[in-house]
Write an enzyme that holds these catalytic residues in place. Structure first.
Site, short mmCIF file in Angstrom:
data_model
loop_
_atom_site.label_atom_id
_atom_site.label_comp_id
_atom_site.label_asym_id
_atom_site.label_seq_id
_atom_site.Cartn_x
_atom_site.Cartn_y
_atom_site.Cartn_z
N GLU A 11 -12.83 -3.61 -1.16
CA GLU A 11 -11.39 -4.06 -1.44
C GLU A 11 -10.73 -3.80 -1.82
OE1 GLU A 11 -10.17 -6.86 0.15
OE2 GLU A 11 -11.50 -8.69 -0.21
N ASP A 12 -9.59 -4.26 -1.65
CA ASP A 12 -8.45 -4.06 -3.01
C ASP A 12 -8.90 -3.93 -3.92
OD1 ASP A 12 -7.43 -6.06 -1.52
OD2 ASP A 12 -5.41 -5.38 -1.77
N ASP B 100 -9.98 -11.65 -6.69
CA ASP B 100 -9.27 -12.26 -7.26
C ASP B 100 -10.30 -13.91 -8.09
OD1 ASP B 100 -6.91 -14.23 -8.63
OD2 ASP B 100 -5.72 -12.89 -7.11
N PHE C 13 -0.09 -10.57 -12.61
CA PHE C 13 0.54 -10.56 -10.47
C PHE C 13 0.72 -8.74 -10.26
CE2 PHE C 13 1.66 -10.08 -6.29
CZ PHE C 13 1.80 -11.08 -5.98
N ARG D 292 3.38 -1.84 -0.79
CA ARG D 292 2.15 -1.23 -0.59
C ARG D 292 2.02 -0.45 -0.54
NH1 ARG D 292 -1.46 -5.57 1.55
NH2 ARG D 292 -0.02 -7.39 2.52
C1 PRP Z 1 -6.05 -9.76 -0.56
C2 PRP Z 1 -7.39 -9.09 -1.47
C3 PRP Z 1 -8.32 -9.85 -1.33
C4 PRP Z 1 -7.63 -11.28 -2.22
C5 PRP Z 1 -8.53 -11.73 -2.45
O1 PRP Z 1 -5.33 -10.42 0.10
O2 PRP Z 1 -6.91 -7.94 -0.37
O3 PRP Z 1 -8.75 -9.97 0.29
O4 PRP Z 1 -6.66 -11.17 -1.68
O5 PRP Z 1 -8.64 -12.60 -3.02
P1 PRP Z 1 -9.92 -13.94 -3.25
O6 PRP Z 1 -10.74 -13.26 -4.25
O7 PRP Z 1 -8.39 -14.84 -4.25
O8 PRP Z 1 -10.38 -14.44 -2.51
P2 PRP Z 1 -5.16 -11.21 1.14
O9 PRP Z 1 -5.43 -12.19 1.72
O10 PRP Z 1 -3.62 -10.98 0.53
O11 PRP Z 1 -4.22 -10.67 2.29
P3 PRP Z 1 -4.28 -8.72 2.35
O12 PRP Z 1 -5.04 -7.76 2.18
O13 PRP Z 1 -3.40 -8.97 3.55
O14 PRP Z 1 -2.93 -8.70 1.26
#
Ligand code: PRP
Length: 187
Positions: free
Chosen positions: A110-111, A114, A163, A176
């Site tokens: 994961e990146d 949150d 953010f 990105r």
């Molecule tokens: C982001 C990120 C994680 C997730 C974390 O994805 O890549 O997968 O949010 O957030 P959380 O812990 O609050 O669930 P996003 O839904 O923004 O999609 P993306 O990876 O396409 O940017």
């Protein structure tokens, strides 16, 4: 076409810091899985740059150790989160994550973690597919935002509630491709 993005406020984690930490994570993961087969499971889209550099860091660790190896396979899932202030967040699987994970060691990449809803959903989904083990590696962890408790085995950096964009993370699909993590200015 003109695209107006909020400006970047500052660099939070430089390219060299990212690469150094990813190198360390790669060595640690290599040691933990040596002589085993491992599926790196990337969560699209935000993890792509981290995923690619982590996979190379694991190879570097293998190259340095010479004797041992980790047989890596790449798989991806795409998830979508729906946020509504009146409802708990819901997450939906868009693609990936099926039978090929059965009886395999899986490392979710994961990146950022949150609220934890995305990871919680994915871990629960994976358990229905009977993998041998599931662990989690995230580049960034924002523990102050957690709404659901999730296990994290490898963390790149813990960050405060700001953010951030870059290195896979977006604002409205932009930023990105920055090679570093930056703090976004006022939206
Ligand atoms: C982001 C990120 C994680 C997730 C974390 O994805 O890549 O997968 O949010 O957030 P959380 O812990 O609050 O669930 P996003 O839904 O923004 O999609 P993306 O990876 O396409 O940017």
């Amino acid at each position: 076409m003109s695209v107006t993005n909020p400006p970047l406020e500052s660099v939070l984690i430089s390219e060299s810091c990212l690469q150094q930490r990813i190198y360390e994570l790669g060595r640690q993961i290599f040691t933990d899985y040596e002589n085993q087969e491992l599926i790196l499971l990337g969560v699209l889209r935000g993890s792509v740059l981290f995923f690619a550099d982590l996979a190379r860091a694991i190879f570097k660790a293998q190259h340095e150790s010479q004797m041992k190896e980790v047989a890596l396979r790449f798989e991806f899932v795409q998830l979508m989160s729906y946020h509504d202030s009146t409802q708990p967040s819901t997450v939906q699987l868009i693609r990936g994550g099926s039978d090929y994970l059965k009886e395999q060691h899986v490392l979710i990449v994961e990146d950022i973690v949150d609220t934890g809803h995305t990871l919680n959903f994915l871990c629960e989904h994976l358990q229905t597919l009977n993998p041998k083990t599931v662990k989690v590696c995230t580049l960034l962890d924002k523990p102050s935002q957690r709404q659901v408790s999730v296990p994290i085995d490898y963390t790149g950096f813990e960050i405060s509630d700001t953010f951030v964009v870059g290195y896979g993370l977006d604002y409205a699909q932009q930023y990105r491709n920055l090679p570093y993590i930056a703090v976004l200015g006022s939206i």
